[in-house]
Design a protein around this motif. Structure first.
Motif: not given
Length: 272
Positions: A220-240
């Motif tokens: 998208a950036r290569h083609m000159g688009m403006k970008v926005a993105a949102i992540s939905v946090i579905t799980d917690l990944c605490d290694p301990d």
């Protein structure tokens, strides 16, 4: 047939089959397709009908390109996306983004489901992506560069548009939706990460990890688009304190967060 010709052929097919121009494109991730219910649909076409679109191999994605009106704006929405782990190369994964550009898209909004390595984040919450780390084995721009698409070398100092991020934050404040802002790392998959890999991801400076989005943003950036993105946090990944993945819990968290994400995207599209 070279990539440029394939993209043009796909765009021409869509135009000839009722898909019109739109300045806003939306890519909806796994379990995050409810936004489509808010679109007044003019035309919907299955990916398998579009020339040169890769075969969809993801059961959780329906694979449709939707043209219609959202919050008063013409939009093109990808209901389902392609992933590297499905066996597609990165040029195939990002092929639809190039087609969207030829259909007039200037602003691309993306969503994804992800796991959090940041202990301050909560399950079923949202994160605005401020930056990313590409840990996929390659880059979608490798190979022949077509000047019609963009320059050989593109600046990635700010892949996510600061003005769009500010708008999302203002909408979140107005709607009383808590949002985080941080770094997304793209992991190859489809196996989830080990405890040691989560520690590595955290050490490299990422807040969340997923298996998509970054290749699409690069193109998208290569083609000159403006970008926005949102992540939905579905799980917690605490290694301990890592627990085996519960897919039902993941989808439930996605459904909870999706309602909040939908409000943010509706508000943002209305302001574009």
């Amino acid at each position: 047939m070279i990539m440029l010709e394939k993209v043009k052929e796909a765009a021409e097919y869509l135009i000839n089959n009722g898909i019109g121009e739109a300045k806003v494109g939306i890519v909806l991730g796994t379990g995050l397709e409810k936004l489509v219910e808010h679109i007044s649909i003019t035309k919907s076409i299955s990916y398998k009908e579009i020339p040169h679109f890769p075969e969809s191999r993801m059961d959780l994605h329906s694979g449709q390109l939707i043209f219609g009106t959202l919050a008063g704006k013409k939009v093109l929405a990808m209901k389902g996306r392609y992933h590297f782990y499905e066996g597609h190369n990165l040029q195939e994964v990002t092929f639809p983004v190039r087609v969207l550009k030829l259909l007039g898209v200037e602003t691309l909004l993306l969503s994804n489901a992800c796991g959090s390595v940041n202990p301050d984040y909560e399950a079923a919450s949202l994160m605005i992506i401020d930056d990313h780390i590409n840990m996929l084995p390659g880059n979608p721009l490798i190979g022949v560069n077509y000047p019609e698409f963009g320059p050989r070398f593109i600046d990635m100092s700010q892949p996510y548009d600061a003005e769009l991020i500010s708008k999302i934050e203002a909408i979140a404040k107005k709607e009383k939706i808590k949002v985080h802002k941080g770094v997304y790392v793209a992991w190859m998959g489809p196996s989830l990460e080990t405890r040691a890999e989560y520690r590595f991801i955290k050490t490299m400076g990422a807040d969340v990890v997923g298996m998509s989005t970054v290749p699409e943003v690069i193109v998208a950036r290569h083609m000159g688009m403006k970008v926005a993105a949102i992540s939905v946090i579905t799980d917690l990944c605490d290694p301990d304190r890592l627990k085996p993945l519960d897919i039902d819990e993941v989808l439930n968290n996605a459904a909870i967060a999706e309602k909040k994400m939908t409000k943010l995207f509706l508000g943002l599209v209305e302001e574009l």
